[in-house]
Design an enzyme around this catalytic site. Structure first.
Site, mmCIF file in Angstrom:
data_model
loop_
_atom_site.group_PDB
_atom_site.id
_atom_site.type_symbol
_atom_site.label_atom_id
_atom_site.label_comp_id
_atom_site.label_asym_id
_atom_site.label_seq_id
_atom_site.Cartn_x
_atom_site.Cartn_y
_atom_site.Cartn_z
ATOM 1 N N GLY A 1 0.780 -1.236 0.000
ATOM 2 C CA GLY A 1 0.000 0.000 0.000
ATOM 3 C C GLY A 1 0.813 1.288 0.000
ATOM 4 N N GLU B 1 4.022 4.727 5.726
ATOM 5 C CA GLU B 1 2.800 3.910 5.701
ATOM 6 C C GLU B 1 1.720 4.570 4.860
ATOM 7 O OE1 GLU B 1 1.401 1.254 6.128
ATOM 8 O OE2 GLU B 1 1.612 0.331 8.092
ATOM 9 N N ASP B 2 0.846 3.758 4.314
ATOM 10 C CA ASP B 2 -0.270 4.283 3.538
ATOM 11 C C ASP B 2 -1.372 4.834 4.440
ATOM 12 O OD1 ASP B 2 -0.879 1.752 4.504
ATOM 13 O OD2 ASP B 2 -1.584 0.944 2.584
ATOM 14 N N ASP C 1 -5.190 2.714 10.672
ATOM 15 C CA ASP C 1 -6.613 2.496 10.974
ATOM 16 C C ASP C 1 -6.715 2.225 12.478
ATOM 17 O OD1 ASP C 1 -9.321 1.966 10.482
ATOM 18 O OD2 ASP C 1 -8.973 -0.079 9.855
ATOM 19 N N THR C 2 -6.830 0.980 12.912
ATOM 20 C CA THR C 2 -6.849 0.700 14.354
ATOM 21 C C THR C 2 -5.491 0.983 14.991
ATOM 22 O OG1 THR C 2 -6.176 -1.605 14.082
ATOM 23 C CG2 THR C 2 -8.541 -1.154 14.063
ATOM 24 N N GLY C 3 -4.445 0.826 14.197
ATOM 25 C CA GLY C 3 -3.088 1.057 14.701
ATOM 26 C C GLY C 3 -2.351 -0.216 15.097
ATOM 27 N N TYR C 4 -3.046 -1.350 15.084
ATOM 28 C CA TYR C 4 -2.392 -2.592 15.521
ATOM 29 C C TYR C 4 -1.212 -2.978 14.636
ATOM 30 C CZ TYR C 4 -5.979 -3.444 18.992
ATOM 31 O OH TYR C 4 -6.798 -3.327 20.075
ATOM 32 N N THR C 5 -1.386 -2.850 13.338
ATOM 33 C CA THR C 5 -0.292 -3.228 12.428
ATOM 34 C C THR C 5 0.944 -2.394 12.734
ATOM 35 O OG1 THR C 5 -1.953 -3.669 10.732
ATOM 36 C CG2 THR C 5 0.328 -3.528 9.993
ATOM 37 N N LEU C 6 0.734 -1.095 12.809
ATOM 38 C CA LEU C 6 1.862 -0.206 13.065
ATOM 39 C C LEU C 6 2.519 -0.492 14.418
ATOM 40 C CD1 LEU C 6 3.563 2.209 12.163
ATOM 41 C CD2 LEU C 6 1.940 3.667 13.361
ATOM 42 N N LYS D 1 -6.878 7.474 9.892
ATOM 43 C CA LYS D 1 -8.298 7.344 10.246
ATOM 44 C C LYS D 1 -8.379 7.403 11.761
ATOM 45 C CE LYS D 1 -9.992 4.006 7.012
ATOM 46 N NZ LYS D 1 -10.675 2.703 6.873
ATOM 47 N N PHE E 1 -13.972 3.340 4.066
ATOM 48 C CA PHE E 1 -12.983 2.470 3.441
ATOM 49 C C PHE E 1 -12.534 3.105 2.129
ATOM 50 C CE2 PHE E 1 -10.889 -1.064 1.526
ATOM 51 C CZ PHE E 1 -10.252 -1.634 2.614
ATOM 52 N N ASP F 1 -5.775 -0.741 -1.738
ATOM 53 C CA ASP F 1 -6.507 -1.693 -2.559
ATOM 54 C C ASP F 1 -7.774 -2.225 -1.904
ATOM 55 O OD1 ASP F 1 -5.020 -3.246 -0.564
ATOM 56 O OD2 ASP F 1 -5.773 -4.976 -1.666
ATOM 57 N N ARG G 1 -5.131 -0.022 -6.862
ATOM 58 C CA ARG G 1 -3.922 0.643 -6.362
ATOM 59 C C ARG G 1 -3.405 1.691 -7.348
ATOM 60 N NH1 ARG G 1 -2.097 -2.381 -1.981
ATOM 61 N NH2 ARG G 1 -2.286 -4.637 -2.110
#
Ligand code: IMP
Ligand code: MG
Length: 183
Positions: free
Chosen positions: A51, A107-108, A111-116, A139, A160, A167, A173
């Site tokens: 992304g 980062e693209d 959202d929730t922040g968990y990935t980061l 977000k 979204f 994507d 994309r």
């Protein structure tokens, strides 16, 4: 959307949320701030695939001081595990040893922040000299974990979005703008 065909994708109407000109103008502003902040320092921009790739390439083109880039890929959530318990799975790791390196994570969208959060924990465990985050989209109202974002392109509502690297099922994309599916 499950199993989209090329035809349904081509026929889907997309509303523009952030147009190309607005995106590029903000990227110019961000690149100026980053250029100023990292003046005289070596740094590595780390892009999370896939992304973040359009954002990285547009951003780096406008950063006028020397830097390197590297890529990593993560699968956000393990199947059957809730988001809060989930750990990101590294599907492609960096080639660079980041110990004692200034790292700017690109980062693209957050959202929730968990990935980061998980990516930051992983990178921090490798003892970089510094670690900052630059995200194109934030977000904010969806955030579930407390994380610090150093550079933010745009705060966006809880919708979204797709395009400009983002994507749905791997498509859209290529759009040069950020859009939402027309409803
Ligand atoms: P988080 O862990 O909830 O912050 O989710 C981060 C990842 O989910 C992003 O890196 C994206 O890959 C994906 N994501 C979240 N929101 C969107 C969206 O609106 N459009 C496309 N991908 C999204
Ligand atoms: Mg991402």
């Amino acid at each position: 959307m499950t199993n989209p065909t090329i035809e349904t994708i081509a026929n889907t109407k997309i509303d523009v949320l952030i147009d190309s000109k607005t995106l590029q103008a903000r990227i110019t502003e961000l690149s100026k701030v980053i250029t100023k902040d990292y003046q005289g320092q070596d740094f590595l921009m780390v892009c999370i695939l896939s992304g973040g790739v359009m954002f990285l390439t547009d951003l780096m083109r406008q950063i006028s001081i020397p830097h390197q880039i590297d890529f990593m890929a993560v699968a956000s959530y393990l199947q059957g595990i809730t988001k809060s318990e989930g750990r990101v799975r590294i599907t492609m790791d960096l080639l660079t040893d980041i110990e004692h390196i200034n790292v700017l994570l690109v980062e693209d969208i957050i959202d929730t922040g968990y990935t980061l959060k998980h990516v930051l924990e992983l990178l921090n465990s490798r003892s970089p000299k510094s670690l900052r985050v630059c995200t194109l989209l934030d977000k904010h109202e969806r955030r579930e974990v407390d994380i610090k974002l150093d550079y933010i392109g745009f705060q966006i509502p809880d919708k979204f979005v797709l395009g400009y690297g983002l994507d749905v099922d791997g498509y859209w994309r290529n759009l040069p703008y950020i859009g939402v599916v027309h409803t």
